[in-house]
Design a protein around this motif. Structure first.
Motif, mmCIF file in Angstrom:
data_model
loop_
_atom_site.group_PDB
_atom_site.id
_atom_site.type_symbol
_atom_site.label_atom_id
_atom_site.label_comp_id
_atom_site.label_asym_id
_atom_site.label_seq_id
_atom_site.Cartn_x
_atom_site.Cartn_y
_atom_site.Cartn_z
ATOM 1 N N LEU A 81 0.852 -1.194 0.000
ATOM 2 C CA LEU A 81 0.000 0.000 0.000
ATOM 3 C C LEU A 81 0.883 1.237 0.000
ATOM 4 N N LEU A 83 1.679 4.965 0.867
ATOM 5 C CA LEU A 83 1.282 5.866 1.944
ATOM 6 C C LEU A 83 1.730 7.282 1.618
ATOM 7 N N THR A 87 -3.321 9.698 4.142
ATOM 8 C CA THR A 87 -3.735 8.296 4.057
ATOM 9 C C THR A 87 -4.074 7.771 5.448
ATOM 10 N N THR A 88 -5.197 7.076 5.552
ATOM 11 C CA THR A 88 -5.600 6.433 6.801
ATOM 12 C C THR A 88 -5.714 4.941 6.541
ATOM 13 N N VAL A 89 -5.053 4.141 7.368
ATOM 14 C CA VAL A 89 -5.006 2.692 7.175
ATOM 15 C C VAL A 89 -5.464 2.004 8.443
ATOM 16 N N TRP A 90 -6.296 0.991 8.275
ATOM 17 C CA TRP A 90 -6.704 0.136 9.387
ATOM 18 C C TRP A 90 -5.861 -1.126 9.327
ATOM 19 N N LEU A 91 -5.210 -1.456 10.451
ATOM 20 C CA LEU A 91 -4.421 -2.677 10.575
ATOM 21 C C LEU A 91 -5.170 -3.604 11.531
ATOM 22 N N ARG A 97 2.667 -6.930 9.104
ATOM 23 C CA ARG A 97 2.994 -5.748 8.320
ATOM 24 C C ARG A 97 4.449 -5.347 8.493
#
Length: 126
Positions: A81, A83, A87-91, A97
């Motif tokens: 992905l 970044l 950018t907002t990312v849900w882990l 990761r």
């Protein structure tokens, strides 16, 4: 009558130095939420140019990552992905990761449920 004050909203950190000139911000943890009684943990981190957070898995907690400066790549089980600021990312918990900053570094905020304090548990009966 109690001496305790009701919780009140307040400013806990200023991101402007990281947003305006991240080159002057040292790599590492820039800020950590430490308010007593909180239910969340939050951190602002800065990675220098091309710095890497090695492959790891968070087994217990979902983590929200909001990129605030720079660029980078998040690698996981799926395609990498890209970044960039905004950018907002849900882990999701259990996901594996690896994070790599771009050439100008990467600044980001992480938020997750607060981890419980260490507890001493009884051993197996014996």
């Amino acid at each position: 009558m109690s001496d305790e004050r009701a919780p009140a909203p307040r400013v806990v950190h200023d991101l402007r130095p990281l947003l305006t000139d991240s080159a002057t911000v040292p790599a590492g943890v820039v800020w950590r939420l430490t308010e007593p009684g909180r239910q969340l943990d939050a951190n602002v981190l800065h990675l220098g140019a091309d710095q890497v957070v090695g492959t790891h898995t968070e087994p217990d907690l979902d983590v929200l990552v909001v990129v605030v400066s720079g660029t980078g790549t998040l690698e996981g089980a799926e395609a990498p992905l890209a970044l960039a600021a905004g950018t907002t990312v849900w882990l999701p918990r259990g996901s594996t990761r690896r994070l790599r900053a771009g050439g100008a570094g990467l600044g980001y905020l992480t938020v997750h449920r607060r981890r419980p304090g260490m507890q001493i548990k009884p051993g197996p009966p014996g």
